[in-house]
Enzyme design. Structure first.
Site, mmCIF file in Angstrom:
data_model
loop_
_atom_site.group_PDB
_atom_site.id
_atom_site.type_symbol
_atom_site.label_atom_id
_atom_site.label_comp_id
_atom_site.label_asym_id
_atom_site.label_seq_id
_atom_site.Cartn_x
_atom_site.Cartn_y
_atom_site.Cartn_z
ATOM 1 N N GLY A 92 -43.012 48.146 -51.430
ATOM 2 C CA GLY A 92 -44.086 48.587 -52.306
ATOM 3 C C GLY A 92 -45.430 48.056 -51.866
ATOM 4 N N GLY B 205 -49.207 46.407 -53.459
ATOM 5 C CA GLY B 205 -49.979 45.849 -54.560
ATOM 6 C C GLY B 205 -51.424 45.720 -54.152
ATOM 7 N N GLY B 206 -52.253 45.221 -55.088
ATOM 8 C CA GLY B 206 -53.670 45.109 -54.808
ATOM 9 C C GLY B 206 -53.972 44.177 -53.650
ATOM 10 N N MET B 207 -53.087 43.203 -53.417
ATOM 11 C CA MET B 207 -53.347 42.224 -52.363
ATOM 12 C C MET B 207 -52.346 42.299 -51.215
ATOM 13 S SD MET B 207 -56.082 40.584 -52.669
ATOM 14 C CE MET B 207 -55.697 39.384 -51.402
ATOM 15 N N ASP C 83 -53.213 36.617 -62.847
ATOM 16 C CA ASP C 83 -52.785 38.018 -62.735
ATOM 17 C C ASP C 83 -51.358 38.155 -63.258
ATOM 18 O OD1 ASP C 83 -53.132 40.714 -62.128
ATOM 19 O OD2 ASP C 83 -52.326 40.490 -60.104
ATOM 20 N N VAL D 75 -45.585 45.166 -49.051
ATOM 21 C CA VAL D 75 -44.395 44.329 -48.930
ATOM 22 C C VAL D 75 -43.245 45.108 -48.278
ATOM 23 C CG1 VAL D 75 -42.747 42.873 -50.170
ATOM 24 C CG2 VAL D 75 -45.095 43.075 -50.998
ATOM 25 N N LYS E 187 -45.081 40.097 -46.751
ATOM 26 C CA LYS E 187 -46.236 40.687 -47.434
ATOM 27 C C LYS E 187 -47.426 40.688 -46.494
ATOM 28 C CE LYS E 187 -48.978 40.366 -51.663
ATOM 29 N NZ LYS E 187 -49.141 39.659 -52.947
#
Length: 451
Positions: free
Chosen positions: A17, A19-21, A133, A24, A39
């Site tokens: 997937g 994510g914002g940062m 977060d 992965v 990541k």
């Protein structure tokens, strides 16, 4: 990233997937022969020095926290092309976000997740680190029931360099604290607010603050009170409701002063016995013994874990419609307003009875209710029922109404083909004493299925 590619000692297996940062992937550690998660900083951010520093800070922050409920960081490295990546432990399980979308949490299960999550945050705060977060997507529940806190991508050392300057509102809006929404300086009490939002969502099945767009959502966080949680969950112990309320105080000075104090209250909670106290909402709103008895029966069902819960990924959106799959929609409730909560409760109760009857498979009630709420559908409109059923892959669906008069219940249900919403296949109507609610439902389902 090409699957099978070797990055250092890690062979890329699958994309998990984005994510914002980071992006992965699962990978195989060729030296230690184990599966790990890699990541990577997104390519479009590779030239952003601030993003790189935040990414490195995530690895340092998380790797410094040796705790059973915090994701293990094995290494941080850089590819030949200059891409940074973190090597993390890989866990078999689902995110809390996925579980919230596919099942309803029993109070005991919600408390178990809360305790483990709270211990992770307690350890982070002891090290001077706030997460900032915290949300269900960053919380993993393994197949063994272990909670792992992920993604310290926005973590900040409270005594160190602030890489996200005051005025930034990085984070997911629904879980932001008021001070975070205003772009103000934050401390550990920001995580306590977000913890309260997550706990509320597990217990109530919905977020405490909602809006159609971010600005409306942030306005609600700053100015509105969440719906009382005991109205969403009638069997809620008063002390637990008070704990959630204290976490969600808009003035941070009115929240818990730290995770240790909060955990003390969480650890003191026990799930009440089915025959225990009447819930606060019943005491406040219900005076007639017959209505109290219904609340007690329904609460007992929930607490005993009998309410139907599906763990098979029942949201069949995109699948072909099957006549063996059936959706139960919320019932219209007439008569006593104190029984309004049974409208959605009937989805659970009747789905449980229908699932496994012959070749029938009932859809997950949470998937049905979530779709109705998300799209703002009118449950009294036949076309809406057909739309819900079709989207979730059901060839048939059940609608109905519940009427209470003088201590007696009258239940009416309609079985309808998804392709012919205006021509019910069958109808059943039964009546019985309110205190015999479950027997009345048994009779209703038997009649609806034709004997």
């Amino acid at each position: 990233m090409q699957l099978g590619k070797l990055i250092g000692q890690y062979q890329i297996l699958e994309k998990l997937g984005r994510g914002g940062m980071g992006v992965v992937y699962t990978a195989r550690d060729t030296k230690l022969d184990r599966t790990v998660a890699l990541k990577f900083l997104p390519p479009h951010m590779s030239t952003d020095e601030e993003a790189k520093q935040r990414f490195i800070q995530e690895a340092k922050a998380a790797s410094a926290l040796d705790h059973a409920n915090i994701c293990t960081i094995h290494d941080i490295a850089e590819t030949e092309d200059g891409e940074l990546y973190i090597v993390m432990a890989f866990y078999e399980g689902q995110t809390l976000k996925y579980r919230l979308e596919h099942e309803e949490f029993a109070i005991g299960d919600a408390l178990d997740v809360a305790r483990q999550l709270g211990r992770a945050l307690e350890r982070a705060h002891e090290a001077g680190i706030i997460h900032r977060d915290l949300k269900p997507a960053n919380i993993m529940v393994t197949d063994r029931g272990e909670v792992k806190l992920l993604d310290f991508g926005l973590a900040k050392l409270m005594s160190g360099l602030d890489l996200t300057a005051e005025g930034s509102t990085l984070g997911t809006a629904a879980y932001m604290s008021p001070e975070q929404a205003r772009g103000e300086e934050m401390d550990a009490r920001t995580d306590i607010w977000s913890f309260g939002v997550v706990l509320y969502e597990m217990l109530a099945g919905q977020k405490p603050f909602r809006g159609d767009y971010d600005q409306a959502l942030l306005y609600a966080i700053l100015n509105e009170d969440p719906p009382p949680i005991d109205e969403q969950r009638p069997e809620m112990p008063d002390a637990l409701s008070d704990t959630v309320t204290k976490c969600l105080q808009k003035d941070r000075d009115s929240r818990y002063d730290g995770m240790t104090t909060l955990l003390s209250d969480i650890d003191a909670e026990t799930v009440p016995a089915a025959s225990g106290r009447a819930d606060a909402r019943s005491k406040r709103m219900v005076s007639r013994p017959v209505l109290l008895s219904i609340v007690g029966l329904f609460s007992a069902l929930v607490l005993a874990g009998i309410v139907y819960q599906a763990n098979r990924g029942d949201d069949a959106s995109g699948h072909s419609v099957s006549s063996d799959v059936i959706a139960v929609l919320p019932f219209a409730v007439r008569g006593s307003p104190d029984l309004a909560y049974l409208g959605e409760g009937m989805v659970d109760l009747i789905s449980q009875k229908l699932d496994g009857a012959g070749n029938l498979r009932a859809l997950n009630p949470r998937a049905v209710i979530s779709l109705i709420n998300r799209e703002g559908l009118d449950i009294n409109d036949p076309e809406s029922g057909s739309r819900v059923a079709r989207k979730l892959g059901a060839g048939r669906y059940v609608t109905g109404d519940l009427l209470e008069v003088g201590g007696r219940l009258r239940l009416t249900a309609y079985l309808t083909d998804t392709d012919q919403p205006n021509q019910p296949l069958g109808e059943a109507a039964v009546e019985g004493a309110a205190e015999n609610l479950f027997d009345v439902i048994d009779d209703l389902v038997t009649d609806l299925l034709g004997g």
